[in-house]
Scaffold this motif. Structure first.
Motif, PDB file in Angstrom:
ATOM      1  N   ASP A  58       0.879  -1.163   0.000  1.00  0.00           N
ATOM      2  CA  ASP A  58       0.000   0.000   0.000  1.00  0.00           C
ATOM      3  C   ASP A  58       0.921   1.218   0.000  1.00  0.00           C
ATOM      4  O   ASP A  58       1.833   1.310   0.827  1.00  0.00           O
ATOM      5  CB  ASP A  58      -0.891  -0.019   1.245  1.00  0.00           C
ATOM      6  N   TRP A  60       1.192   4.738   0.461  1.00  0.00           N
ATOM      7  CA  TRP A  60       1.637   5.684   1.506  1.00  0.00           C
ATOM      8  C   TRP A  60       2.231   4.971   2.713  1.00  0.00           C
ATOM      9  O   TRP A  60       3.303   5.356   3.204  1.00  0.00           O
ATOM     10  CB  TRP A  60       0.515   6.644   1.903  1.00  0.00           C
ATOM     11  N   PRO A  61       1.568   3.928   3.244  1.00  0.00           N
ATOM     12  CA  PRO A  61       2.200   3.228   4.379  1.00  0.00           C
ATOM     13  C   PRO A  61       3.587   2.679   4.019  1.00  0.00           C
ATOM     14  O   PRO A  61       4.516   2.751   4.835  1.00  0.00           O
ATOM     15  CB  PRO A  61       1.206   2.098   4.685  1.00  0.00           C
ATOM     16  N   HIS A  64       6.176   5.417   4.048  1.00  0.00           N
ATOM     17  CA  HIS A  64       6.623   5.766   5.399  1.00  0.00           C
ATOM     18  C   HIS A  64       7.501   4.677   6.009  1.00  0.00           C
ATOM     19  O   HIS A  64       8.276   4.948   6.917  1.00  0.00           O
ATOM     20  CB  HIS A  64       5.428   6.115   6.283  1.00  0.00           C
ATOM     21  N   LEU A 359      -3.472   3.999  -7.052  1.00  0.00           N
ATOM     22  CA  LEU A 359      -4.409   5.119  -6.988  1.00  0.00           C
ATOM     23  C   LEU A 359      -3.878   6.259  -6.120  1.00  0.00           C
ATOM     24  O   LEU A 359      -3.979   7.431  -6.467  1.00  0.00           O
ATOM     25  CB  LEU A 359      -5.758   4.638  -6.439  1.00  0.00           C
ATOM     26  N   ALA A 360      -3.278   5.897  -4.995  1.00  0.00           N
ATOM     27  CA  ALA A 360      -2.843   6.909  -4.031  1.00  0.00           C
ATOM     28  C   ALA A 360      -1.733   7.788  -4.615  1.00  0.00           C
ATOM     29  O   ALA A 360      -1.760   9.014  -4.491  1.00  0.00           O
ATOM     30  CB  ALA A 360      -2.378   6.237  -2.744  1.00  0.00           C
ATOM     31  N   ALA A 363      -2.851  10.010  -7.589  1.00  0.00           N
ATOM     32  CA  ALA A 363      -3.457  11.249  -7.089  1.00  0.00           C
ATOM     33  C   ALA A 363      -2.387  12.244  -6.637  1.00  0.00           C
ATOM     34  O   ALA A 363      -2.481  13.442  -6.886  1.00  0.00           O
ATOM     35  CB  ALA A 363      -4.410  10.949  -5.933  1.00  0.00           C
ATOM     36  N   MET A 379      -8.918  11.111 -12.331  1.00  0.00           N
ATOM     37  CA  MET A 379      -8.936  10.039 -11.333  1.00  0.00           C
ATOM     38  C   MET A 379     -10.010   9.002 -11.656  1.00  0.00           C
ATOM     39  O   MET A 379      -9.812   7.801 -11.477  1.00  0.00           O
ATOM     40  CB  MET A 379      -9.160  10.605  -9.932  1.00  0.00           C
TER      41      MET A 379
ATOM     42  N   ALA B  10       0.562   9.083   6.578  1.00  0.00           N
ATOM     43  CA  ALA B  10      -0.166   8.147   5.735  1.00  0.00           C
ATOM     44  C   ALA B  10      -1.544   7.942   6.332  1.00  0.00           C
ATOM     45  O   ALA B  10      -1.774   8.130   7.518  1.00  0.00           O
ATOM     46  CB  ALA B  10       0.553   6.834   5.688  1.00  0.00           C
ATOM     47  N   VAL B  11      -2.436   7.550   5.481  1.00  0.00           N
ATOM     48  CA  VAL B  11      -3.797   7.348   5.949  1.00  0.00           C
ATOM     49  C   VAL B  11      -3.961   5.930   6.443  1.00  0.00           C
ATOM     50  O   VAL B  11      -3.642   4.993   5.749  1.00  0.00           O
ATOM     51  CB  VAL B  11      -4.759   7.571   4.778  1.00  0.00           C
ATOM     52  N   LEU B  13      -5.693   2.522   6.987  1.00  0.00           N
ATOM     53  CA  LEU B  13      -6.656   1.870   6.116  1.00  0.00           C
ATOM     54  C   LEU B  13      -7.971   1.614   6.823  1.00  0.00           C
ATOM     55  O   LEU B  13      -8.969   1.320   6.195  1.00  0.00           O
ATOM     56  CB  LEU B  13      -6.092   0.557   5.602  1.00  0.00           C
ATOM     57  N   VAL B 147      -6.047  15.067  -0.708  1.00  0.00           N
ATOM     58  CA  VAL B 147      -5.487  14.366  -1.868  1.00  0.00           C
ATOM     59  C   VAL B 147      -4.815  13.058  -1.444  1.00  0.00           C
ATOM     60  O   VAL B 147      -4.699  12.116  -2.217  1.00  0.00           O
ATOM     61  CB  VAL B 147      -4.530  15.281  -2.670  1.00  0.00           C
ATOM     62  N   VAL B 148      -4.412  13.005  -0.175  1.00  0.00           N
ATOM     63  CA  VAL B 148      -3.880  11.753   0.363  1.00  0.00           C
ATOM     64  C   VAL B 148      -5.015  10.869   0.897  1.00  0.00           C
ATOM     65  O   VAL B 148      -5.204   9.737   0.481  1.00  0.00           O
ATOM     66  CB  VAL B 148      -2.843  12.037   1.471  1.00  0.00           C
ATOM     67  N   TYR B 151      -7.825   9.233  -1.532  1.00  0.00           N
ATOM     68  CA  TYR B 151      -7.441   8.244  -2.543  1.00  0.00           C
ATOM     69  C   TYR B 151      -6.560   7.127  -1.992  1.00  0.00           C
ATOM     70  O   TYR B 151      -6.071   6.296  -2.748  1.00  0.00           O
ATOM     71  CB  TYR B 151      -6.719   8.941  -3.703  1.00  0.00           C
ATOM     72  N   SER B 152      -6.325   7.132  -0.705  1.00  0.00           N
ATOM     73  CA  SER B 152      -5.487   6.087  -0.111  1.00  0.00           C
ATOM     74  C   SER B 152      -6.284   5.301   0.923  1.00  0.00           C
ATOM     75  O   SER B 152      -6.017   5.350   2.117  1.00  0.00           O
ATOM     76  CB  SER B 152      -4.236   6.716   0.537  1.00  0.00           C
ATOM     77  N   ALA B 156     -11.871   3.731  -1.607  1.00  0.00           N
ATOM     78  CA  ALA B 156     -11.523   4.437  -2.844  1.00  0.00           C
ATOM     79  C   ALA B 156     -10.958   3.450  -3.872  1.00  0.00           C
ATOM     80  O   ALA B 156     -11.257   3.531  -5.061  1.00  0.00           O
ATOM     81  CB  ALA B 156     -10.518   5.546  -2.555  1.00  0.00           C
ATOM     82  N   TYR B 157     -10.135   2.517  -3.405  1.00  0.00           N
ATOM     83  CA  TYR B 157      -9.553   1.550  -4.345  1.00  0.00           C
ATOM     84  C   TYR B 157     -10.669   0.789  -5.064  1.00  0.00           C
ATOM     85  O   TYR B 157     -10.616   0.565  -6.275  1.00  0.00           O
ATOM     86  CB  TYR B 157      -8.625   0.561  -3.623  1.00  0.00           C
TER      87      TYR B 157
END
Lengths: 528, 196
Positions: A58, A60-61, A64, A359-360, A363, A379, B10-11, B13, B147-148, B151-152, B156-157
């Motif tokens: 995934d 963003w995770p 990080h 997707l993330a 964007a 998108m 980060a978002v 889940l 924006v984060v 879509y994260s 959304a997926y």
């Protein structure tokens, strides 16, 4: 206590070891090769040991978990300084470095690209120089690197099967008249080899390959080096300063350990492979009364000539699904534009390589800062979108430069690096042309619409301690040995005299193999 | 030096909880119901969803949610996904007084524009109001978070057709090359598929 797989630990006072700063493609390979020759090596890696099983599918995770997020600053007219002012580069802080994140494209630099100054001539504003190396000299090492990394379409290894994103690229490329389009040479196993699985087409190349199909120092070079009993890996060891004696030879590396405590590892030689931002930063941070401008910087070239490849992306939107996220991120390459052909309006060449973002990140990077209906429409078309990345040669410029920030300090109190960058007119001309060609490929494949996407934070960071024949033109010689200090080496992409149009990892590994032979020979001869 | 928000947190889940009011003090709540036809229903524990907030009031949460719908307008995307943006902004407001002030001021400014309650304003005017706020810190904070966050996440997926973490085992035998509307490249260009 976790010993990180080490079978040998060296004393901090052991001054017989080679200290390698960084465990990525350059540092990890060099360390392992030296260890295999019986030379004691200590690897200082700023990042943690994140093993394959811990990788996160995934974006963003994962970012990080793996990315280098220590404070950095930017300046100059590049759009990154506006959109991502603290993220000039998208590289890794983890054992294995950016070889965990790379996409695997493994192309040899072309013979004429090693002679950039001779081939391209005098370009105002560009600090072009020929490499002090030829392709012929490097070819035997390229062959070794390709075999070691299992590069497809070399050594009778079949090419990877193309995914949907590649099908679109291939159809468009052939209709647009290109002849050299295939799934390319990739350091990703197309069949099981060297105890590593074939690729399962996950599409998470950037997030780390859980199957180990993609070559990385994390699970290839580093364990091999540790198994020799001559190499110790120290994760969470952040190099802060290289020390030298009164004769000017380097003697030790100061680093912050996992507890934030300053340690001093003595060394017979030091090889710096922190990627092209941290490597010059460390040399600059090591300034002393003997070397007031920083180590190996009598030429004033440390930190200069920063290159990041042209980069740009084109995405095409189609009537039907592409699902570009399925399968290898860099699934295909068009090589026709790699040539030197100034009739296009610029010197240097470029490659078009498929890219996919989840997707993330789509964007985040499609048009940073954008909002509103048009962005939302792009998108909505995500699943019908195909993507390509453009890897072109950008020009070295003395003012494109890594310097130490005058005011901003990192978590250890060390000055953070500032990255200043402006495009050269040649870069702008090449980017415009390559956008048009990328659009032509997707229109030929039937796209309804295309998007021009600006450069991402840089993954190919090059040139900030470049090789030169003459000491006044660069920082190191053609073995990566610094001109000023014979037992100090540069072992990453910082060495690149010019950027060429190929993804740099294969060449970084190739140079590390050659450098390992040289260091061993120099040590044997007691020259260092 | 303050890090830019656009590369921040980060978002998670974690989706939203099923509707069951937790008795948190002094904060608001957002709630809604997934549409009957929603593809997201499969991902949620139930049709009703709720978000308990720590720092924002219910009104602030609703204004920010509506504001975000204009920033990234996806008419068929459920409020439940937009609520994840509010959730992350609430987290920021809870952790950082500056963020909390910025959000409060932005909502107050919108309410003032709307003459008491911005939510009662017409859609056409709300859309213009959002654009008029572009240079404000409120807009920047909401946009860079949205924006984060928007879509994260797995909802959304599913909506946009991205495989996400479900692709972790790989698409080699599950459609990595299932595109049929273009011819297959020749074997010289595309290599063999390893046997399963």
């Amino acid at each position: 206590m976790d010993n990180y797989g080490n079978t040998k630990n060296f004393s901090l006072d052991d001054d017989s070891v080679v200290v390698v700063v960084g465990s990525g493609a350059g540092g990890g390979t060099l360390a392992s090769e030296l260890a295999k020759k019986g030379i004691g090596v200590v690897v200082l890696e700023a990042g943690k040991l994140n093993q394959r099983a811990s990788f996160i599918p995934d974006e963003w995770p994962s970012f990080h978990q793996l990315a280098w997020l220590d404070e950095r600053t930017t300046s100059g007219s590049w759009r990154i300084a506006h959109d991502f002012p603290n993220l000039p580069a998208w590289i890794c802080k983890t054992v294995g470095g950016t070889s965990v994140h790379w996409a695997g494209a493994s192309l040899r630099i072309q013979p004429h690209e090693f002679k950039a100054r001779t081939t391209y001539g005098n370009l105002p504003g560009a600090n072009l120089l020929d490499w002090p190396l030829t392709r012929e000299e490097l070819d035997p090492y390229y062959a070794r690197a390709e075999d070691k990394m299992g590069v497809t379409r070399t050594n009778d290894i079949p090419g990877l099967p193309g995914n949907n994103n590649f099908k679109v690229m291939y159809a468009g490329a052939t209709k647009a008249g290109y002849k050299k389009c295939s799934t390319g040479r990739m350091a990703i196993n197309s069949e099981t080899r060297d105890g590593r699985s074939h690729c399962y087409q996950r599409g998470f190349c950037f997030q780390g390959c859980i199957f180990g199909a993609k070559w990385s120092t994390l699970y290839v070079e580093i364990p091999e080096g540790q198994a020799t009993g001559h190499m110790e890996l120290r994760p969470e060891a952040h190099a802060a300063r290289i020390e030298h004696d009164q004769n000017g030879k380097v003697t030790a590396v100061l680093y912050f350990d996992a507890a934030g405590k300053l340690q001093r590892q003595k060394a017979r030689a030091v090889a710096v492979a922190g990627n092209s931002i941290e490597t010059p930063r460390l040399l600059l941070l090591s300034e002393s009364s003997k070397y007031p401008a920083g180590l190996a910087n009598s030429s004033d070239q440390v930190g200069r000539n920063y290159m990041r490849h042209l980069t740009a992306s084109v995405y095409g939107v189609f009537q039907k699904n592409v699902d570009m996220y399925r399968g290898t991120t860099m699934a295909g390459i068009i090589a026709d534009e790699e040539v030197f052909d100034p009739s296009r309006g610029f010197v240097g060449g470029f490659h078009m390589e498929t890219i996919s973002l989840g997707l993330a990140f789509y964007a985040a990077f499609l048009n940073p800062g954008a909002w509103g209906k048009e962005f939302a429409e792009a998108m909505e078309a995500y699943s019908r979108t195909a993507g390509m990345w453009i890897v072109g040669e950008d020009m070295p410029q003395t003012t494109n430069r890594v310097t130490l920030s005058q005011g901003v300090k990192d978590q250890f109190g060390l000055a953070v690096p500032n990255v200043n960058f402006d495009d050269h007119p040649n870069d702008i001309a090449m980017r415009e042309y390559s956008y048009q060609r990328g659009e032509a490929v997707y229109m030929a494949a039937g796209a309804d619409k295309t998007y021009r996407v600006p450069p991402y934070p840089s993954t190919h960071n090059l040139g900030t301690c470049r090789m030169s024949e003459k000491p006044e033109d660069g920082v190191c010689n053609n073995y990566g040995q610094t001109h000023d200090i014979p037992n100090l080496f540069i072992s990453d992409g910082s060495q690149f005299t010019t950027g060429a149009s190929e993804n740099p990892t294969l060449t970084i590994v190739t140079l590390a193999l050659r450098q390992a032979d040289y260091i061993a020979q120099q040590m044997k001869a007691n020259a260092i | 030096m303050k890090r830019e928000t656009n590369i921040e947190s980060a978002v998670p889940l974690a989706g939203l909880k099923a509707s069951r009011r937790n008795l948190l003090k002094g904060a608001g709540m957002l709630s809604g119901t997934l549409a009957l036809s929603s593809t997201l229903a499969a991902l949620a524990p139930g049709r009703a969803w709720a978000l308990d907030m720590k720092a924002l009031s219910s009104h602030q949460g609703r204004v920010i949610l509506r504001f975000t719908r204009y920033l990234y307008p996806h008419p068929s995307l459920e409020d439940a996904v937009y609520a994840l943006v509010v959730k992350d902004l609430d987290d920021k407001a809870s952790a950082d007084a500056d963020s909390k002030n910025t959000l409060a001021q932005g909502v107050a400014q919108l309410d003032q524009i709307g003459g008491e309650d911005w939510l009662k304003r017409s859609a056409a005017l709300q859309e213009i109001d959002v654009a008029s706020m572009e240079s404000t810190n409120f807009f920047k904070l909401v946009r860079s978070t949205a924006v984060v966050s928007l879509y994260s996440n797995e909802m959304a997926y599913a909506h946009f057709g991205y495989g996400g973490p479900a692709g972790n085992t790989g698409y080699l035998y599950k459609g990595f090359n299932d595109l049929t509307w273009l011819p297959d490249p020749p074997p010289t260009a595309s290599g063999p598929i390893p046997p399963s």
